[in-house]
Design an enzyme around this catalytic site. Structure first.
Site, PDB file in Angstrom:
ATOM      1  N   SER A   8      23.710  65.174  15.997  1.00 28.52           N
ATOM      2  CA  SER A   8      24.544  66.088  16.779  1.00 28.52           C
ATOM      3  C   SER A   8      25.586  66.624  15.819  1.00 28.52           C
ATOM      4  O   SER A   8      25.875  65.995  14.790  1.00 28.52           O
ATOM      5  CB  SER A   8      25.240  65.341  17.930  1.00 28.52           C
ATOM      6  N   TYR A  38      30.402  58.484  21.937  1.00 31.67           N
ATOM      7  CA  TYR A  38      29.318  59.384  21.521  1.00 31.67           C
ATOM      8  C   TYR A  38      29.482  59.805  20.066  1.00 31.67           C
ATOM      9  O   TYR A  38      28.536  59.737  19.272  1.00 31.67           O
ATOM     10  CB  TYR A  38      29.304  60.616  22.426  1.00 31.67           C
TER      11      TYR A  38
END
Length: 269
Positions: free
Chosen positions: A157, A171
């Site tokens: 990501s 995250y």
């Protein structure tokens, strides 16, 4: 063992995945389904693993009918090493082996620092980081046993390169960890002709991301929404990422390992 020099191979052969088998975790919808679609289109046999078994089976039937390749589905819990091992065994039994393994399954919770419990933190790490590690371990064992090398692709990501927004500490930490894992496993597995790459998407319009965005506090949602329009003039869609994964899986990227490819429309630059 040295990586094969493919300089003399025609372009069509470099991008083709015919004769290869792939596993895609979290492949029932969104990015995972788009990745499975492109791999199947390139000729690979594909095993879709997901907690949403019915949805994964529907996706498998659709992709098999569209591209004429073998696409099957099974339940997978990436927090359970036994479940991952069963996925590897199924790939060998039904597809003849594991040549490509794409770790796409992930969680994106929004919990503020002081509301994040140890249990909630551990759950994110179990899915986003430990699950990737355990899947790479299982896939690599299968690839080494077969003696044909392979490719491990981990969906990172842009959060693996920087902070994002309030509430996503777990995250962001997990994705930085996955990016580090890509670099380390590339070193450990190179002698076995196993390439390890990461692909780091920016925000894309998927079912999961849309739901996650809608669940955020209004202030945070507005802050994120203001950054979504990319330098290229639109928000990303799943196939934008799937095409990069296909490149990484194919012999087009035969001389690449240890890198995380940014599919971010210039977000990190």
């Amino acid at each position: 063992m040295a990586v094969t020099d493919v300089s003399s191979h025609p372009l069509a052969d470099l991008i083709s995945l015919r004769g290869r088998s792939a596993v895609v975790t979290g492949g029932a919808q969104g990015l995972g389904k788009a990745i499975a679609r492109r791999l199947a289109e390139a000729g690979a046999s594909v095993l879709i693993g997901d907690l949403k078994v019915g949805q994964a089976e529907t996706a498998a039937v659709e992709l098999s009918a569209s591209y004429g390749t073998k696409v099957i589905a099974a339940g997978l819990d990436v927090t359970d090493s036994a479940s991952i091992a069963a996925m590897g065994a199924l790939a060998v039994q039904e597809l003849g082996g594991v040549d490509i393994w794409v770790n796409n399954a992930g969680l994106y919770p929004n919990v503020s620092l002081f509301e994040m419990t140890d249990e909630a933190w551990d759950q994110v790490m179990a899915v986003n980081l430990r699950g990737v590690f355990a899947s790479c371990r299982e896939a690599a064992r299968r690839m080494i046993d077969a003696g044909n090398g392979g490719v491990l692709i981990n969906i990172v990501s842009t959060a693996g390169f920087s902070g994002v927004a309030p509430g996503v500490a777990a995250y962001v930490a997990s994705k930085h960890g996955v990016r580090g894992l890509v670099r380390q496993l590339a070193i450990e597995l190179a002698p076995h002709d196993i390439r390890v790459l990461g692909v780091a998407p920016t925000f894309c319009e998927t079912e999961g991301n849309t739901a996650a965005l809608a669940a955020l506090p209004e202030r945070v949602r507005q802050e994120i929404s203001a950054t979504l329009m990319s330098k290229l003039g639109r928000v990303g869609v799943p196939d934008d990422i799937a095409r990069v994964v296909l490149f990484a899986a194919s012999d087009m990227a035969a001389f690449m390992t240890g890198s995380t490819l940014l599919a971010d429309a210039g977000e990190v630059a």
